[in-house]
Design a protein around this motif. Sequence first.
Motif, mmCIF file in Angstrom:
data_model
loop_
_atom_site.group_PDB
_atom_site.id
_atom_site.type_symbol
_atom_site.label_atom_id
_atom_site.label_comp_id
_atom_site.label_asym_id
_atom_site.label_seq_id
_atom_site.Cartn_x
_atom_site.Cartn_y
_atom_site.Cartn_z
ATOM 1 N N LEU A 1 30.709 -4.008 -26.696
ATOM 2 C CA LEU A 1 31.515 -5.217 -26.518
ATOM 3 C C LEU A 1 30.703 -6.317 -25.843
ATOM 4 O O LEU A 1 30.798 -7.496 -26.210
ATOM 5 N N ALA A 2 29.902 -5.914 -24.853
ATOM 6 C CA ALA A 2 29.065 -6.909 -24.179
ATOM 7 C C ALA A 2 28.055 -7.507 -25.146
ATOM 8 O O ALA A 2 27.798 -8.716 -25.139
ATOM 9 N N THR B 1 28.442 -7.784 -28.376
ATOM 10 C CA THR B 1 29.175 -8.665 -29.296
ATOM 11 C C THR B 1 29.445 -10.019 -28.658
ATOM 12 O O THR B 1 29.311 -11.065 -29.299
ATOM 13 N N GLU B 2 29.825 -9.991 -27.381
ATOM 14 C CA GLU B 2 30.064 -11.259 -26.682
ATOM 15 C C GLU B 2 28.791 -12.091 -26.603
ATOM 16 O O GLU B 2 28.813 -13.313 -26.782
ATOM 17 N N LEU B 3 27.670 -11.416 -26.330
ATOM 18 C CA LEU B 3 26.400 -12.140 -26.285
ATOM 19 C C LEU B 3 26.052 -12.729 -27.644
ATOM 20 O O LEU B 3 25.527 -13.841 -27.743
ATOM 21 N N GLU C 1 28.204 -13.640 -29.997
ATOM 22 C CA GLU C 1 29.072 -14.793 -30.235
ATOM 23 C C GLU C 1 28.613 -16.000 -29.416
ATOM 24 O O GLU C 1 28.613 -17.134 -29.906
ATOM 25 N N ASP C 2 28.227 -15.742 -28.174
ATOM 26 C CA ASP C 2 27.750 -16.843 -27.340
ATOM 27 C C ASP C 2 26.469 -17.446 -27.915
ATOM 28 O O ASP C 2 26.292 -18.666 -27.935
ATOM 29 N N ARG D 1 27.376 -19.632 -30.846
ATOM 30 C CA ARG D 1 27.900 -20.929 -30.408
ATOM 31 C C ARG D 1 26.771 -21.843 -29.941
ATOM 32 O O ARG D 1 26.765 -23.043 -30.229
#
Length: 237
Positions: free
Chosen positions: A132-133, A135-137, A139-140, A143
Amino acid sequence: MDNSPTALFDSYESDFKQIIHSIRDKLEGDAKDVGQGEQRKAALRRVEMELDEADEMVSQMEIEIQGIPQSLRPSYQSRIKASKADLTRYKKLSKDLHAQLSRAELLARPGLPGTPTSDEPYGATSDRTRLLAGTELLEDGSRRLLESQRIALETEEQGADILRSLRGQREQIQNARAIRCIPLSSSLQRADTSIDRASGTLKKMIRRMYQQRVVTAAIIVVIVLLILVILFSKLVC
């Protein structure tokens, strides 16, 4: 009172030896005691202060040796060299003990992420959490990449507008020259210089944007590879 040219040197050297003796006792005693955390900290703080005092004594010895006759100076220079060697050795030992204490405190600190416990023998950070971490990275990073592209496009548009404006000003100057028949070579040269300077600045800005885009893309690739490695290890296990 001893007024010999070596009296002050001998006095500083005696003080230095007393300080070094005190430092040695602390480093081999309280500062080396693994079981007493606060006592070790206090001992190491005192050692740091005494090391500063010893350093000052060596500096004073170096000053006093300038007034010692040349015939006696070599032996005193050897004594200074030996004192510096002792000081360097104990500074290194103090630094090593500081590092050991920091590592011991870090390992003993409760609640660190990923530290194994009796309830979670494999650590608090599970594969799912890492995924999950990641995936967040990812996505960030995406962006950031989109934002960099947007800024680059805006910069290109602004640069094009500025260049068009400068070219328009140049044409106005050329038209004014043709109508008035007044030599305006200096004005044209200034306009050309301004255009070249603006073009160079804009090219640098655009190049930086592309560099940022490449760096962001590289970060995203690394994150994707990390996620793939985690997934692969999960499937294999």
